[in-house]
Design an enzyme around this catalytic site. Structure first.
Site, PDB file in Angstrom:
ATOM      1  N   GLY A  12     -63.457  50.777  15.765  1.00 55.91           N
ATOM      2  CA  GLY A  12     -64.208  49.927  16.687  1.00 55.91           C
ATOM      3  C   GLY A  12     -65.684  49.870  16.356  1.00 55.91           C
ATOM      4  O   GLY A  12     -66.293  50.893  16.056  1.00 55.91           O
ATOM      5  N   ASN A 107     -63.125  59.111  13.736  1.00 56.03           N
ATOM      6  CA  ASN A 107     -62.125  60.083  13.303  1.00 56.03           C
ATOM      7  C   ASN A 107     -61.181  59.555  12.231  1.00 56.03           C
ATOM      8  O   ASN A 107     -60.962  60.202  11.209  1.00 56.03           O
ATOM      9  CB  ASN A 107     -61.315  60.560  14.518  1.00 56.03           C
ATOM     10  N   THR A 136     -69.261  56.297  16.098  1.00 54.64           N
ATOM     11  CA  THR A 136     -68.309  56.097  17.188  1.00 54.64           C
ATOM     12  C   THR A 136     -69.039  56.172  18.516  1.00 54.64           C
ATOM     13  O   THR A 136     -69.851  57.070  18.729  1.00 54.64           O
ATOM     14  CB  THR A 136     -67.154  57.114  17.194  1.00 54.64           C
ATOM     15  N   ILE A 137     -68.757  55.233  19.395  1.00 50.77           N
ATOM     16  CA  ILE A 137     -69.345  55.291  20.733  1.00 50.77           C
ATOM     17  C   ILE A 137     -68.780  56.474  21.504  1.00 50.77           C
ATOM     18  O   ILE A 137     -69.418  56.989  22.417  1.00 50.77           O
ATOM     19  CB  ILE A 137     -69.111  53.991  21.535  1.00 50.77           C
ATOM     20  N   ASP A 138     -67.575  56.927  21.121  1.00 52.90           N
ATOM     21  CA  ASP A 138     -66.896  57.990  21.865  1.00 52.90           C
ATOM     22  C   ASP A 138     -67.560  59.354  21.691  1.00 52.90           C
ATOM     23  O   ASP A 138     -67.304  60.268  22.474  1.00 52.90           O
ATOM     24  CB  ASP A 138     -65.435  58.094  21.424  1.00 52.90           C
ATOM     25  N   LEU A 181     -65.342  53.495  28.776  1.00 55.81           N
ATOM     26  CA  LEU A 181     -64.604  53.709  27.533  1.00 55.81           C
ATOM     27  C   LEU A 181     -64.716  55.179  27.106  1.00 55.81           C
ATOM     28  O   LEU A 181     -65.448  55.948  27.703  1.00 55.81           O
ATOM     29  CB  LEU A 181     -65.156  52.802  26.434  1.00 55.81           C
ATOM     30  N   GLY A 182     -63.996  55.546  26.042  1.00 57.32           N
ATOM     31  CA  GLY A 182     -64.116  56.902  25.516  1.00 57.32           C
ATOM     32  C   GLY A 182     -62.813  57.578  25.153  1.00 57.32           C
ATOM     33  O   GLY A 182     -62.809  58.716  24.707  1.00 57.32           O
ATOM     34  N   ARG A 183     -61.682  56.909  25.414  1.00 55.16           N
ATOM     35  CA  ARG A 183     -60.377  57.491  25.103  1.00 55.16           C
ATOM     36  C   ARG A 183     -60.207  58.874  25.751  1.00 55.16           C
ATOM     37  O   ARG A 183     -60.300  59.007  26.958  1.00 55.16           O
ATOM     38  CB  ARG A 183     -60.153  57.572  23.587  1.00 55.16           C
ATOM     39  N   GLU A 238     -61.370  55.852  31.114  1.00 54.98           N
ATOM     40  CA  GLU A 238     -60.139  55.108  30.851  1.00 54.98           C
ATOM     41  C   GLU A 238     -58.981  56.035  30.481  1.00 54.98           C
ATOM     42  O   GLU A 238     -57.820  55.670  30.584  1.00 54.98           O
ATOM     43  CB  GLU A 238     -60.358  54.117  29.701  1.00 54.98           C
TER      44      GLU A 238
END
Length: 396
Positions: A12, A107, A136-138, A181-183, A238
């Site tokens: 992403g 990742n 990654t934003i996560d 977001l963030g899984r 999320e």
């Protein structure tokens, strides 16, 4: 023959992914031994299909647009790579005289980075140096203090929740559930805490995915706050899971690496209305949270550029099989300062870094001040303050 550079984007996009690309291009221009800087158009699949674009041919005006352009200017992908594909990519890299391969991603991309490094080494292509650029934003990459892309996503969620809070405070008749977001990691969710200025400021409740979500406790917390404040703002991840480790809303689509979650915020808002009889609404910024240039963090942008520059420098120094990562430095006055270090790629590959337990409240419904102090420098300029006339309401 001059040595060429290849940048490939994976996963992403972020609000600063192109800033890292900018950093690579700018650094490459300082080295006469470098020929072309190629971009793999469409991620790893672009290498396999030999869709390589010569970024050295961009005009000065186009290059200067990169740091302020969201998404990925050269495209990205979540293309599944087989052992056969890795070997074919190595052949393409050799064909185009790529000596410096710079995968930019999270990742999955760092896993591909490590595998490509191994394939090139096993094939005897020792001239090829492979250095990962974190993205990654996560913020869930291992070892590095944080990742480019996260600071802007953190700034966005904090600013957006702060704006929503003013709306809810103005007409305090409902509960608003905002989904972040963030899984599986709660870094973005936690960043919403930066919206607060004083006690009772929103977000009033924050639920990261590192803790099992209890529906009964959630409803009790919301009811208590609604009776006290009238309007309540809740931020949820999320990736929330229940005590059995199952998503509280069944994902609508899954692949090996990507999960497309159902509407967690909508589900919880409906619960509040049905079980508490309180008007509730949901907000799900989604891609807006990773694409916003309006809320891009200047610190994040500058660090993304630096990550791209340094990754190429590492490769030019002969380093390979590493990722350029951030390390915070201790300063006498406590000001924020980082340096970039080279991290062995095997320490990063497919390891998911989640929000540390010490940042989460005992009940699992809030984030503490230690996290806020850690995160604050990453969002850049402080968020705008709004007028507060509550003293008149309180008769002061």
């Amino acid at each position: 023959m001059k040595n060429n550079v290849l940048v490939v984007h994976g996963g992403g996009p972020t609000a600063v992914m192109n800033a890292s690309l900018y950093g690579v291009i700018r650094e490459a221009r300082k080295h006469p031994e470098i020929g072309a800087v190629y971009g793999a158009f469409g991620g790893m699949e672009g290498i396999l299909k030999e869709r390589l674009v010569n970024l050295s041919e961009l005009t000065e005006e186009e290059i200067e647009l990169l740091p302020g352009t969201p998404g990925s200017a050269i495209g990205s992908s979540r293309y599944p790579i087989t052992d056969e594909a890795y070997h074919k990519m190595a052949e393409v890299i050799k064909k185009y005289n790529i000596c410096y391969l710079l995968p930019n991603g999270g990742n999955g991309t760092m896993d591909a980075c490590g595998n490509l490094y191994k394939v090139c080494e096993e094939a005897g292509y020792t001239k090829i140096k492979v250095v990962g650029i974190p993205k990654t934003i996560d913020n869930d990459l291992a070892v590095t203090d944080h990742t480019p892309g996260y600071g802007s996503a953190a700034r966005y969620i904090a600013a957006t929740v702060k704006e929503i809070a003013e709306d809810v405070k103005s007409l305090p008749i409902h509960v608003c559930v905002v989904e972040a977001l963030g899984r599986n990691s709660g870094w973005i969710t936690a960043a919403s805490a930066l919206a607060r200025r004083k006690t009772d400021d929103a977000p009033h409740l924050i639920y990261p995915p590192e803790r099992a979500f209890c529906e009964e406790e959630f409803l009790a917390d919301v009811k208590q706050l609604y009776e006290k404040l009238g309007g309540v703002v809740v931020v949820v991840s999320e990736g929330l899971k229940n005590e059995q480790g199952e998503p509280i809303v069944e994902p609508i689509f899954k692949t090996e690496r990507a999960v497309y979650y159902g509407d967690v915020s909508s589900h919880l808002a409906n619960l509040v209305t049905k079980k508490l009889g309180i008007k509730a609404r949901s907000e799900k910024p989604g891609l807006a949270g990773r694409a916003s240039i309006a809320w891009q963090s200047a610190v994040d942008r500058e660090e993304a550029c630096l990550a791209g520059e340094t990754a190429l420098k590492f490769a030019l120094e002969g380093k390979t099989g590493v990722m350029a990562g951030f390390e915070r430095e201790e300063t006498p006055d406590g000001t924020y300062k980082i340096r970039i270090i080279d991290i062995p790629i095997e320490k990063v590959m497919m390891y998911e870094k989640t929000l540390p337990e010490e940042y989460i409240s005992s009940r699992g419904n809030d984030i503490n001040g230690a996290f806020v102090e850690w995160c604050r420098p990453l969002i850049g300029e402080p968020l705008k303050e709004y007028i507060d006339l509550t003293r008149y309401k309180e008769g002061k």
